[in-house]
Design an enzyme around this catalytic site. Structure first.
Site, PDB file in Angstrom:
ATOM      1  N   HIS A   1      -9.823  -3.593  10.069  1.00 38.29           N
ATOM      2  CA  HIS A   1      -9.807  -3.405   8.480  1.00 38.29           C
ATOM      3  C   HIS A   1     -10.077  -4.875   7.849  1.00 38.29           C
ATOM      4  O   HIS A   1     -10.525  -4.462   6.700  1.00 38.29           O
ATOM      5  CB  HIS A   1      -8.229  -3.050   8.126  1.00 38.29           C
ATOM      6  CG  HIS A   1      -7.774  -1.817   7.851  1.00 38.29           C
ATOM      7  ND1 HIS A   1      -8.684  -0.769   7.209  1.00 38.29           N
ATOM      8  CD2 HIS A   1      -6.865  -0.838   8.409  1.00 38.29           C
ATOM      9  CE1 HIS A   1      -8.246   0.486   7.234  1.00 38.29           C
ATOM     10  NE2 HIS A   1      -7.072   0.191   7.998  1.00 38.29           N
TER      11      HIS A   1
ATOM     12  N   HIS B   1      -7.100  -1.768  15.080  1.00 37.69           N
ATOM     13  CA  HIS B   1      -7.157  -0.979  14.043  1.00 37.69           C
ATOM     14  C   HIS B   1      -6.923  -1.962  12.742  1.00 37.69           C
ATOM     15  O   HIS B   1      -7.772  -2.046  11.872  1.00 37.69           O
ATOM     16  CB  HIS B   1      -6.099   0.181  13.771  1.00 37.69           C
ATOM     17  CG  HIS B   1      -6.410   1.138  12.729  1.00 37.69           C
ATOM     18  ND1 HIS B   1      -7.360   2.212  12.738  1.00 37.69           N
ATOM     19  CD2 HIS B   1      -5.618   0.833  11.330  1.00 37.69           C
ATOM     20  CE1 HIS B   1      -6.930   2.659  11.279  1.00 37.69           C
ATOM     21  NE2 HIS B   1      -6.193   1.780  10.719  1.00 37.69           N
ATOM     22  N   GLU B   2      -5.680  -2.740  12.727  1.00 40.08           N
ATOM     23  CA  GLU B   2      -5.361  -3.433  11.731  1.00 40.08           C
ATOM     24  C   GLU B   2      -6.283  -4.596  11.572  1.00 40.08           C
ATOM     25  O   GLU B   2      -6.754  -4.861  10.358  1.00 40.08           O
ATOM     26  CB  GLU B   2      -4.016  -3.882  11.669  1.00 40.08           C
ATOM     27  CG  GLU B   2      -2.990  -2.866  11.863  1.00 40.08           C
ATOM     28  CD  GLU B   2      -3.000  -1.715  10.723  1.00 40.08           C
ATOM     29  OE1 GLU B   2      -3.626  -2.071   9.666  1.00 40.08           O
ATOM     30  OE2 GLU B   2      -2.791  -0.469  10.982  1.00 40.08           O
TER      31      GLU B   2
ATOM     32  N   GLU C   1       0.766  -1.180  -0.184  1.00 43.44           N
ATOM     33  CA  GLU C   1       0.155   0.076  -0.067  1.00 43.44           C
ATOM     34  C   GLU C   1       0.783   1.121   0.016  1.00 43.44           C
ATOM     35  O   GLU C   1       1.724   1.342   0.749  1.00 43.44           O
ATOM     36  CB  GLU C   1      -0.767  -0.119   1.107  1.00 43.44           C
ATOM     37  CG  GLU C   1      -1.872   1.158   1.200  1.00 43.44           C
ATOM     38  CD  GLU C   1      -2.761   1.215   2.232  1.00 43.44           C
ATOM     39  OE1 GLU C   1      -3.638   2.076   2.400  1.00 43.44           O
ATOM     40  OE2 GLU C   1      -2.908   0.324   2.966  1.00 43.44           O
TER      41      GLU C   1
ATOM     42  N   MET D   1       0.244  -2.745   8.762  1.00 46.11           N
ATOM     43  CA  MET D   1      -0.531  -2.869   7.364  1.00 46.11           C
ATOM     44  C   MET D   1      -1.336  -4.113   7.543  1.00 46.11           C
ATOM     45  O   MET D   1      -1.137  -5.035   7.866  1.00 46.11           O
ATOM     46  CB  MET D   1       0.562  -3.120   6.168  1.00 46.11           C
ATOM     47  CG  MET D   1      -0.035  -3.184   4.880  1.00 46.11           C
ATOM     48  SD  MET D   1      -0.938  -2.000   4.344  1.00 46.11           S
ATOM     49  CE  MET D   1      -2.012  -2.484   3.290  1.00 46.11           C
ATOM     50  N   GLU D   2      -2.508  -3.910   7.170  1.00 49.12           N
ATOM     51  CA  GLU D   2      -3.829  -4.968   7.192  1.00 49.12           C
ATOM     52  C   GLU D   2      -3.808  -6.067   6.146  1.00 49.12           C
ATOM     53  O   GLU D   2      -4.863  -6.518   6.083  1.00 49.12           O
ATOM     54  CB  GLU D   2      -5.050  -3.966   7.360  1.00 49.12           C
ATOM     55  CG  GLU D   2      -5.358  -3.525   6.009  1.00 49.12           C
ATOM     56  CD  GLU D   2      -5.155  -1.931   5.600  1.00 49.12           C
ATOM     57  OE1 GLU D   2      -5.517  -1.504   4.787  1.00 49.12           O
ATOM     58  OE2 GLU D   2      -4.109  -1.533   6.292  1.00 49.12           O
ATOM     59  N   ASN D   3      -2.658  -6.158   5.389  1.00 50.02           N
ATOM     60  CA  ASN D   3      -2.779  -7.182   4.384  1.00 50.02           C
ATOM     61  C   ASN D   3      -3.611  -8.420   5.000  1.00 50.02           C
ATOM     62  O   ASN D   3      -3.639  -8.839   5.937  1.00 50.02           O
ATOM     63  CB  ASN D   3      -1.428  -7.737   4.143  1.00 50.02           C
ATOM     64  CG  ASN D   3      -0.379  -6.733   4.078  1.00 50.02           C
ATOM     65  OD1 ASN D   3      -0.463  -5.850   3.177  1.00 50.02           O
ATOM     66  ND2 ASN D   3       0.507  -6.730   5.111  1.00 50.02           N
TER      67      ASN D   3
ATOM     68  N   GLY E   1       3.357   2.365  10.324  1.00 47.81           N
ATOM     69  CA  GLY E   1       3.148   1.676  11.550  1.00 47.81           C
ATOM     70  C   GLY E   1       2.733   0.196  11.362  1.00 47.81           C
ATOM     71  O   GLY E   1       3.257  -0.401  12.308  1.00 47.81           O
TER      72      GLY E   1
END
Length: 882
Positions: free
Chosen positions: A308, A304-305, A128, A270-272, A268
């Site tokens: 997502h 948060h991740e 991203e 990443m929500e892969n 910080g």
């Protein structure tokens, strides 16, 4: 390659993709000197396109070698395609086909940390926003969603762990000591959610049972030295999974959920899909190495991740202009979660502080943009506080206007209607409208108009009629490219207090029964007047309760009213805000004063009352005892004199510390936390109060305070207290004690990169020790690493963003220093370089003596040869119209 003259991309030019990808079959052969990537794309012409494209265009960036291109199994001749600088063009493709592409890339030389890179012996990806094109040629845009199957091959001894999205479906041995693992993701996703990790990592396992009874395999992968720092993140993950089921009805959809900790990472986390990659500083924690704030931050980021997975992955954004669709909504969800896990009032204060100090500054600067931008040059520059934090506030206002039940119906409809789709902010708002029956047409302006609304409030009291009138006027200042803005739909929470501190009923008509004691007033016009009836006396207004909208409020509070609200307002946020406004008023009065102006004794009395009131929420008291930051004071000033603001704030702090010395000592002793370390709201509040009291005592070089700090530093069993003592000593005049503590701290923790980052930051952020010579000294330290974004942020970023007296030195040396570092970083990591430029971009805000020097520093960056797109956009927008 990057260009120094990037093109502007406009939302109005959006077109659907000409071709879609149904399935992606990837094979990675990883070696020490590079990686070969085999890509097989099952493609078809998009039925929603006009069908005029006879050629296929795929995105590419910094790909070392294109080895071959094939169509439906046959290798293409060189004249059947064009290998351009930033794209692959394949001519005369049919309506449906399979495209094979083989590329050779060199992850070991990738200092940008975008795409596939190798760092600390580990292969890792960050795709991203547009990193996948650095791996292979692909239609790298979020509205092209496909199912991915990924096979990874590598040396087994060096890379025993091979990870990608989805579920592992096959693994085996290969010749030459190599092995492979194949991963399959059953859900369509855009390329920005692709992930790969290969390394020598330790696996930590746990499990979670979903609300439907499915068992989810939870895995966390870290370097061996970090095995003892995984428990908090794993527990946070399970709390987030349960909370998302209970509050939003969202259940996890894969069989496996994985987290990987990486030291060298631009972001910080990443929500892969199914494989979240985290910056180590945002996921690893133990009581010996992480502060209370770090524990809370990790809990929030893990949540948060994970959130997502639905708000960003299952439903993603159509284009990058819609970035807040996923980020604003998800920040709101993690903010709700954090409030439920701790103190809701303290969480609201922290969120509002970020907005009022940093996001409002962004709104009034040269990079100001709407929550849904209309254009950009480099998308990585729009991962901003406006997109995330203001975007969150926009969602929060919808929640406020609709109420919790209707908002939940709206989110359910949104997920049901758009599951598996790439959509827009309009689609989100429309789902809220359709579920609730509310018309949010005017509210959409929050997504379209940049800038912070300014509300001017006037009041009058008609004693004879018993009517209290509030008149509220709204204006939105001009921002780059936007003038003459329309009034916005603003929820404005209000309460009224009587002389005894009691909450008064808010009757909007005479004789109204069962009137509430707080209301949400909806502002939709440039000016509104509200009448409240049946009042026997003039009330004290409590305005914008719980910070119900991201706006500036101007009302002529007296100091007596502010002290009254500090003591009586039932709204915790406004109680804190009254204290902030009182302190701002006192400090501002002293800016530029020669020392003759007396400091208002009412402020001392107010703080004494806070220190002694054990009946109040101590987490709120801990926040109320923190004076407004220099950054906030600068933001409030029209042409800030930074040294004068610093001196005035220091003078007030020293005055309060001296006057309250005995109260501070009593507070320190009263808030000693006994027993096992816990990150509960109560214990966090007590440690915060204790360390605030200690810091104040050291600010006046109190000898007993020094003794307490040294003792606390040596005996502490947790990083919160150890760092609290170290910070107090660093900001004191006790040079020997400071140097001894810094030396001892480093010797103990020099093998732990995350703790060393804290050691860097406490020095670079101190106005006592963090002068430019010290910053340069830290940059020469063996632990400093130009390849590690965290080290750069902890020294250079903290200096420019927090050590404001040193950064804004009269001779402009701080500005020249930052420009020098940005130019250096631009060649290796332009994303980080562009983020570091930010303090220079608001040069127009400052008095000419500083503004011209900041402008000159920006011009020196602008004139660098081969400037990256990332830095080019920020610098040129900052200098535009000069």
């Amino acid at each position: 390659m990057r260009t120094s003259q990037p093109q502007t991309i406009y939302l109005k030019d959006y077109r659907v993709p000409a071709f879609l990808v149904d399935h992606v079959d990837l094979r990675f052969e990883l070696f020490e000197d590079g990686a070969r990537v085999y890509s097989l794309l099952s493609m078809r012409r998009n039925p929603d396109s006009d069908g005029s494209d006879t050629s296929l265009e795929l995105d590419g960036d910094s790909l070392t070698t294109l080895e071959s291109v094939s169509l439906d199994g046959s290798e293409l001749a060189k004249d059947a395609y064009e290998d351009r600088t930033d794209r692959l063009v394949v001519h005369d493709v049919p309506d449906q086909f399979e495209l094979g592409v083989v590329t050779w890339i060199e992850p070991q030389n990738n200092t940008r940390l975008e795409g596939l890179y190798k760092s600390s012996g580990m292969f890792c990806t960050q795709c991203e926003a547009e990193g996948f094109r650095c791996i292979t040629y692909f239609p790298d845009r979020p509205d092209v969603m496909a199912r991915f199957r990924t096979r990874i091959e590598a040396d087994k001894a060096s890379f025993p762990i091979l990870l990608s999205n989805g579920n592992d479906v096959e693994k085996g041995e290969l010749d030459g000591g190599r092995h492979f693992v194949t991963w399959e993701d059953p859900f369509p996703k855009p390329s920005y959610l692709f992930a790969l990790v290969a390394g020598d990592l330790v696996e930590q396992r746990d499990s979670f049972e979903t609300m439907s009874g499915r068992e989810i395999d939870l895995r966390m992968y870290v370097e061996p030295r970090n095995v003892e720092k995984c428990a908090h993140a794993m527990d946070s993950l399970k709390r987030a999974m349960r909370w998302d089921e209970e509050v939003y009805g969202r259940e996890y959809d894969l069989d496996i959920f994985m987290i990987v900790a990486v030291d060298d990472f631009n972001m910080g986390a990443m929500e892969n899909k199914g494989l979240n990659i985290f910056n180590s500083s945002c996921v690893l924690a133990s009581q010996e190495t992480a502060t209370d704030q770090a524990f809370q931050r990790i809990e929030s980021i893990v949540a948060h991740e994970y959130f997502h997975n639905w708000s960003g992955n299952r439903v993603t954004c159509r284009d990058w202009f819609q970035l807040s669709l996923k980020e604003g909504f998800t920040v709101f969800r993690d903010s709700q979660f954090s409030a439920d896990m701790g103190s809701p009032t303290v969480k609201r204060i922290e969120d509002a502080t970020m907005l009022r100090t940093a996001q409002f500054a962004e709104d009034s600067g040269p990079m100001a943009h709407p929550v849904r931008p209309e254009s950009y040059m480099e998308i990585t520059n729009f991962y901003t506080l406006t997109i995330y934090e203001k975007g969150c506030e926009v969602v929060r206002m919808i929640h406020t206007l609709l109420g919790a039940d209707m908002f939940r119906k709206g989110s359910d409809l949104y997920f049901e209607r758009h599951d598996g789709q790439a959509v827009t902010t309009d689609d989100f708002v429309r789902a809220m409208e359709d579920a609730s029956g509310r018309d949010l047409s005017q509210f959409r302006l929050w997504y379209e108009q940049a800038g912070t609304p300014e509300l001017t409030v006037r009041d009058e009291f008609d004693q004879g009629a018993g009517i209290y009138r509030l008149t509220i006027e709204q204006v939105i200042p001009d921002t780059p490219g936007q003038t003459n803005k329309k009034p916005q739909h603003i929820p404005f929470a209000v309460g009224l207090l009587g002389a005894g501190g009691e909450s008064l009923p808010l009757k909007l008509s005479a004789g109204e029964t069962d009137a509430p004691t707080d209301r949400i007033l909806e502002l939709t016009e440039a000016s509104h007047t509200f009448e409240f009836h049946d009042l026997a006396e003039r009330p004290v207004p409590s305005l914008l309760r719980d910070f119900s909208a991201p706006v500036r409020v101007y009302y002529p509070w007296t100091r007596e009213q502010l002290m009254f609200l500090m003591s009586h307002d039932p709204d915790g946020f406004n109680r804190w805000d009254a204290g902030q406004r009182l302190a701002v008023d006192v400090i501002s009065e002293l800016v530029g004063d020669t020392g003759n102006e007396a400091i208002d004794g009412g402020l001392t009395d107010a703080y004494r009352g806070l220190l002694s009131d054990v009946s109040l929420d101590q987490a709120l008291v801990a926040k109320m005892l923190q004076l407004p930051s220099e950054a906030y004071l600068i933001e409030l000033a029209e042409k800030p004199n930074v040294p004068a603001i610093h001196q005035a704030r220091e003078r007030v702090l020293k005055h309060l510390a001296a006057a309250l010395r005995d109260d501070l000592l009593a507070c320190y002793r009263r808030n000693t936390v006994e027993g096992r370390y816990e990150v509960t709201p109560e214990s966090v509040a007590r440690r915060s109060l204790r360390n605030t009291a200690l810091a104040w005592l050291l600010h006046i070089d109190d000898e007993e305070g020094r003794s307490l700090a040294v003792s606390q530093f040596e005996r502490a069993d947790n990083m919160t207290d150890r760092m609290g003592a170290l910070r107090a000593l660093v900001n004191s005049g006790y040079e020997q004690a400071r140097d001894e503590a810094l030396g001892a701290f480093y010797e103990r923790w020099k093998a732990d990169p995350q703790v060393v980052e804290q050691w860097f930051a406490v020095q670079s952020g101190s106005s006592r020790t963090g002068g430019l010579p010290k910053i340069r000294e830290l940059m020469e330290h063996p632990a400093f690493d130009w390849k590690n974004p965290n080290k750069i942020r902890s020294v250079i970023g903290v200096f420019a963003g927090q050590n404001l007296p040193a950064f804004h030195a009269e001779d402009g040396a701080g500005y020249r220093f930052l420009a020098e570092q940005v130019r250096r970083l631009d060649d290796s990591n332009p994303q980080i370089a562009a983020r570091l430029v930010s303090p220079l971009t608001r040069w127009r805000k400052f008095a000419p003596v500083h503004g011209e020097q900041m402008k000159t520093a920006l011009e020196s960056i602008r004139d660098k040869s081969g400037l990256s797109r990332d830095v080019y956009e920020v610098v040129h927008k900052s200098l535009a119209g000069q």
